[in-house]
Scaffold this motif. Structure first.
Motif, PDB file in Angstrom:
ATOM      1  N   ILE A 323       0.845  -1.205   0.000  1.00 26.77           N
ATOM      2  CA  ILE A 323       0.000   0.000   0.000  1.00 26.77           C
ATOM      3  C   ILE A 323       0.878   1.252   0.000  1.00 26.77           C
ATOM      4  N   LEU A 324       1.903   1.264   0.841  1.00 26.97           N
ATOM      5  CA  LEU A 324       2.802   2.415   0.907  1.00 26.97           C
ATOM      6  C   LEU A 324       3.543   2.602  -0.414  1.00 26.97           C
ATOM      7  N   ALA A 325       4.004   1.499  -1.008  1.00 27.80           N
ATOM      8  CA  ALA A 325       4.751   1.583  -2.266  1.00 27.80           C
ATOM      9  C   ALA A 325       3.901   2.237  -3.362  1.00 27.80           C
ATOM     10  N   VAL A 326       2.622   1.897  -3.408  1.00 29.75           N
ATOM     11  CA  VAL A 326       1.736   2.468  -4.432  1.00 29.75           C
ATOM     12  C   VAL A 326       1.533   3.962  -4.199  1.00 29.75           C
ATOM     13  N   GLN A 327       1.473   4.373  -2.916  1.00 28.08           N
ATOM     14  CA  GLN A 327       1.336   5.809  -2.624  1.00 28.08           C
ATOM     15  C   GLN A 327       2.608   6.557  -2.990  1.00 28.08           C
ATOM     16  N   LYS A 328       3.755   5.910  -2.800  1.00 25.44           N
ATOM     17  CA  LYS A 328       5.039   6.562  -3.097  1.00 25.44           C
ATOM     18  C   LYS A 328       5.477   6.355  -4.544  1.00 25.44           C
ATOM     19  N   GLY A 329       4.820   5.432  -5.219  1.00 25.69           N
ATOM     20  CA  GLY A 329       5.195   5.159  -6.604  1.00 25.69           C
ATOM     21  C   GLY A 329       6.467   4.338  -6.733  1.00 25.69           C
ATOM     22  N   THR A 330       6.822   3.596  -5.683  1.00 27.24           N
ATOM     23  CA  THR A 330       8.043   2.789  -5.781  1.00 27.24           C
ATOM     24  C   THR A 330       7.782   1.386  -6.344  1.00 27.24           C
ATOM     25  N   ASN A 331       6.516   1.061  -6.526  1.00 26.89           N
ATOM     26  CA  ASN A 331       6.186  -0.186  -7.241  1.00 26.89           C
ATOM     27  C   ASN A 331       6.403   0.019  -8.734  1.00 26.89           C
ATOM     28  N   THR A 332       6.560  -1.085  -9.456  1.00 26.49           N
ATOM     29  CA  THR A 332       6.591  -0.972 -10.918  1.00 26.49           C
ATOM     30  C   THR A 332       5.552  -1.921 -11.476  1.00 26.49           C
ATOM     31  N   GLY A 333       4.507  -1.375 -12.039  1.00 24.99           N
ATOM     32  CA  GLY A 333       3.422  -2.185 -12.575  1.00 24.99           C
ATOM     33  C   GLY A 333       2.303  -2.332 -11.554  1.00 24.99           C
ATOM     34  N   LYS A 334       1.277  -2.996 -11.979  1.00 21.81           N
ATOM     35  CA  LYS A 334       0.083  -3.196 -11.162  1.00 21.81           C
ATOM     36  C   LYS A 334       0.424  -3.948  -9.879  1.00 21.81           C
ATOM     37  N   SER A 335       0.109  -3.354  -8.742  1.00 19.14           N
ATOM     38  CA  SER A 335       0.414  -3.992  -7.458  1.00 19.14           C
ATOM     39  C   SER A 335      -0.694  -4.964  -7.073  1.00 19.14           C
ATOM     40  N   VAL A 336      -0.313  -6.213  -6.861  1.00 22.97           N
ATOM     41  CA  VAL A 336      -1.284  -7.229  -6.430  1.00 22.97           C
ATOM     42  C   VAL A 336      -0.710  -8.021  -5.259  1.00 22.97           C
ATOM     43  N   ILE A 337      -1.608  -8.452  -4.399  1.00 23.03           N
ATOM     44  CA  ILE A 337      -1.229  -9.333  -3.304  1.00 23.03           C
ATOM     45  C   ILE A 337      -1.738 -10.731  -3.659  1.00 23.03           C
ATOM     46  N   VAL A 338      -0.835 -11.670  -3.785  1.00 26.63           N
ATOM     47  CA  VAL A 338      -1.262 -13.056  -3.983  1.00 26.63           C
ATOM     48  C   VAL A 338      -1.352 -13.690  -2.597  1.00 26.63           C
ATOM     49  N   VAL A 339      -2.582 -13.877  -2.157  1.00 29.06           N
ATOM     50  CA  VAL A 339      -2.829 -14.404  -0.814  1.00 29.06           C
ATOM     51  C   VAL A 339      -2.686 -15.927  -0.812  1.00 29.06           C
ATOM     52  N   ALA A 340      -3.130 -16.528  -1.888  1.00 28.68           N
ATOM     53  CA  ALA A 340      -3.001 -17.983  -2.040  1.00 28.68           C
ATOM     54  C   ALA A 340      -2.952 -18.286  -3.529  1.00 28.68           C
ATOM     55  N   ASP A 341      -2.259 -19.367  -3.901  1.00 28.27           N
ATOM     56  CA  ASP A 341      -2.116 -19.662  -5.327  1.00 28.27           C
ATOM     57  C   ASP A 341      -3.363 -20.297  -5.916  1.00 28.27           C
ATOM     58  N   GLN A 342      -4.061 -21.065  -5.107  1.00 31.32           N
ATOM     59  CA  GLN A 342      -5.289 -21.683  -5.634  1.00 31.32           C
ATOM     60  C   GLN A 342      -6.238 -22.043  -4.501  1.00 31.32           C
TER      61      GLN A 342
END
Lengths: 342, 342
Positions: A323-342
């Motif tokens: 969340i902080l990275a998206v506010q600061k713009g330090t992410n690159t690309g769409k930020s997603v949280i993978v909570v579980a693979d399946q």
């Protein structure tokens, strides 16, 4: 089967500036859930697979007494946003175990829902990764698609300026503008993002931290369409560089989310240049464009015609940092949280 | 007949703040004209009867190298604006002696013109005073009419906020909004103007110099339509008080014409409230609305359904003062210069 941990990301404190991981939000592992026996009350049990992290979440971290377009988070409760999950058990005829659904998810590993209408069954005929359904095929993609179609009034040969052009929304806007035959100027905050914007077709891509936006626009403009995710000084530069009858699409103003807003002094350009400015919330436009969106976009992503970039965080524990990275713009690309693979 | 004085108001100096009479513009009586013998070269000789003083003239008092929507005045030449005159002699079949015409006039008592297409013969079937044809039936009236029809998207019961509501444009906007069934909040800068705004139907009329705009709007809003002639702090208050899906009609921003512009910091409301902002120049909208305008408005003025107020200055010598008064808002009603009665 014994009860298992049901991890959650709780809203803990209203931030004054940037949201602080572990303070604004805290990860909580104190709850457990018995997947086999938890009562469904005619609803269904969802396992969260993917959660979206978007800039607008900052606006929800406010005092609940302040009205705004999206509801405030409740202190002590999980924050929420768009997500994809899989149905574990169901007593509702709308969904059966194994179905994948898209909708508004609490930041929580498992939860029971009774409102089937709040979720859409994911029709994944192109076999895309689930991540994509909270990004280019989710709310950010819908944002780009619907507002571009509604407000850009794009004419071949015109010039578009797209801010946060390497992000979930901006990167799709660049590609929609190129598809319509426009010259695209795009800005972002790192050289890596500049490289990605060039790869997806931006004619002029620049790092606004090292190159002055006003100088780029003076050289490469005037601009006919401005896609604003930033506001403030960048909006001021766009007003200065606008062509007569320019269209400004106001999607967000992240420059003001965590800091005192920069005050814009050249608004008289709106009159003198006959500029049309359209603020929008995607939910308002979606009913008009949803069908076309789901027909066009997933297949263009599957074929590689539309390119995307993701910034994946594994596990809910890291969501505060994301969340902080998206506010600061330090992410690159769409930020997603993978909570579980399946 | 001997040559007679042909008085002119010349652009003498580019102002830095408010235009100074006798300095920014100077009245000049050094030229003469022989009305009977001046060569027409296939054109026509016009006698100026009425000239309009409008806020936008300030924008033309600039360095000619700066581009804008209206041409810069030329130093040493008469300034110009909309006017009504009478044809004294004509060699052009479009007009004959005695015809009254409306168009762009130099601030000069007499002049020869060859471009008949630049003027429109005044069809004064309701026998209105010539003054009215540079006000409610001229450019200011067209401004109010065309942009209200194009952008207000007015629905009965909605709330409109009109700035400079006692002026040439604003007073017509108030009456158009009332005709469409809206509640109208209107502001101006003197108690005399407040009184006039009440007379023409404003539901809430206030003096912004003695009452805080933001407080009035907080109490009487939210607002669905904002007619902006002011910009700056007033625009900021309107953004704060805007309803969801509000329409902002950007006609002018006189607060910034003679002073450093006030910087607006709450533009994020545009996104959050899905506001549409439309900047416009009347000339762009006029072709679409001109016919309906001339059909509707003159008869409504003749019948008294639409009311108007004028601030009349006699003689070109006073035009510099009238220009300043309009920039400062010390006039009450549409400012016109009556150069000659007939």
């Amino acid at each position: 089967m014994a009860p298992i941990t049901n991890g959650r990301l709780l809203f803990n404190e209203i931030p004054t500036g940037y949201p602080v991981p572990g303070q604004t939000t805290v990860y909580d592992a104190s709850q457990t859930i018995d997947l086999e026996n938890v009562p469904l009350n005619g609803g269904f049990l969802l396992k969260t697979l993917v959660l979206s992290i978007d800039p607008y979440l900052r606006g929800r971290m406010r005092d609940a007494s302040k009205q705004s377009y999206s509801p405030a988070f409740q202190l002590g409760q999980p924050i929420s946003n768009y997500g994809v999950g899989v149905v574990v058990r169901s007593e509702n005829s709308a969904f059966q175990a194994g179905d994948h659904v898209y909708g508004h998810f609490p930041f929580q590993e498992y939860f029971v829902q009774t409102q089937a209408g709040a979720f859409r069954k994911v029709d994944n005929k192109h076999n895309l990764p689930w991540n994509v359904f909270v990004g280019a095929v989710g709310m950010p993609g819908q944002t780009a698609y619907a507002a571009w179609k509604e407000y850009a009034n794009a004419k071949k040969g015109e010039v578009a300026f797209v801010t946060t052009g390497a992000g979930a929304v901006g990167s799709l806007v660049i590609q929609l503008a190129k598809k319509d035959g426009l010259k695209v100027i795009a800005s972002a905050g790192s050289d890596e993002k500049v490289q990605f914007m060039k790869e997806i077709g931006a004619d002029v891509a620049f790092n606004y931290k090292t190159t002055k936006t006003s100088e780029v626009l003076a050289k490469e403009g005037p601009i006919d369409v401005y896609w604003d995710n930033v506001g403030g000084e960048t909006l001021e530069a766009a007003l200065e560089a606008a062509n007569r009858h320019a269209r400004f699409i106001e999607c967000g103003m992240i420059s003001s989310y965590n800091q005192t807003p920069y005050a814009v002094s050249n608004l008289m350009n709106i009159v003198a240049k006959e500029i049309k400015i359209s603020g929008f919330i995607v939910g308002t436009l979606l009913p008009k464009y949803q069908e076309a969106f789901y027909t066009e976009i997933p297949s263009m992503i599957a074929s590689g015609e539309f390119k995307l970039k993701e910034d994946v965080t594994k596990g809910l524990e890291g969501a505060g940092e994301a969340i902080l990275a998206v506010q600061k713009g330090t992410n690159t690309g769409k930020s997603v949280i993978v909570v579980a693979d399946q």
